[in-house]
Design a protein around this motif. Structure first.
Motif, PDB file in Angstrom:
ATOM      1  N   GLY A  58       0.814  -1.207   0.000  1.00  0.00           N
ATOM      2  CA  GLY A  58       0.000   0.000   0.000  1.00  0.00           C
ATOM      3  C   GLY A  58       0.846   1.255   0.000  1.00  0.00           C
ATOM      4  O   GLY A  58       2.005   1.249  -0.408  1.00  0.00           O
ATOM      5  N   GLU A  79       5.638   0.659   0.194  1.00  0.00           N
ATOM      6  CA  GLU A  79       5.818  -0.740   0.544  1.00  0.00           C
ATOM      7  C   GLU A  79       7.248  -1.023   0.990  1.00  0.00           C
ATOM      8  O   GLU A  79       8.203  -0.511   0.410  1.00  0.00           O
ATOM      9  CB  GLU A  79       5.451  -1.636  -0.644  1.00  0.00           C
ATOM     10  N   ALA A 102      -4.050   6.043   5.180  1.00  0.00           N
ATOM     11  CA  ALA A 102      -3.824   5.126   4.058  1.00  0.00           C
ATOM     12  C   ALA A 102      -4.249   5.842   2.782  1.00  0.00           C
ATOM     13  O   ALA A 102      -5.394   6.272   2.660  1.00  0.00           O
ATOM     14  CB  ALA A 102      -4.624   3.850   4.250  1.00  0.00           C
ATOM     15  N   SER A 106      -4.137  -0.683   2.307  1.00  0.00           N
ATOM     16  CA  SER A 106      -2.796  -0.971   2.812  1.00  0.00           C
ATOM     17  C   SER A 106      -2.823  -2.062   3.872  1.00  0.00           C
ATOM     18  O   SER A 106      -3.785  -2.192   4.621  1.00  0.00           O
ATOM     19  CB  SER A 106      -2.180   0.298   3.425  1.00  0.00           C
TER      20      SER A 106
END
Length: 127
Positions: A58, A79, A102, A106
């Motif tokens: 994410g 990531e 987010a 994620s």
């Protein structure tokens, strides 16, 4: 299973992992949880001690809000990155509120802040 899941990631991303005793590695893994967030969900808003976040997949946005209500992005967590901004025990307290959301769906590995603080205090190389 939980130990292997987290340990395999932490040994790659925490330079101090090999310095920890086996008991302390297990302690960190036992105090870890997988958390999933949908796009737009708030992950951290400064209201608690937080913890350490490893972003499995994410994208997270770290930002602050000015006095006039405008959001200012400080950085993005991608990531395989770690987010220690939500762990106030790592650095001197900051004088402004930081938020983490987010940006897309994620998945995070979350280490409890108290558990990480214990390791941080015991192992100077974890700072």
């Amino acid at each position: 299973m939980q130990y292997e899941k987290y340990s395999s990631v932490y040994k790659e991303h925490f330079p101090f992992w090999k310095e920890l005793s086996e008991n302390d590695r297990e302690y960190i893994c036992k105090n870890s949880a997988t958390k999933n967030y949908n796009k737009g969900n708030n992950i951290y808003n400064g209201s608690d001690a937080g913890g350490v976040i490893y972003l499995k997949k994410g994208c997270l946005r770290v930002y602050m809000i000015s006095e006039d209500g405008k959001e200012m992005t400080l950085m993005r967590i991608h990531e395989n990155d770690l987010c220690i901004l939500s762990a106030s025990f790592i650095a001197e307290p900051i004088s402004f509120d930081v938020f983490v959301d987010a940006e897309i769906d994620s998945e995070c590995y979350y280490i409890n802040g108290d558990a990480f603080e214990r390791i941080n205090n015991k192992y100077p190389q974890a700072r």
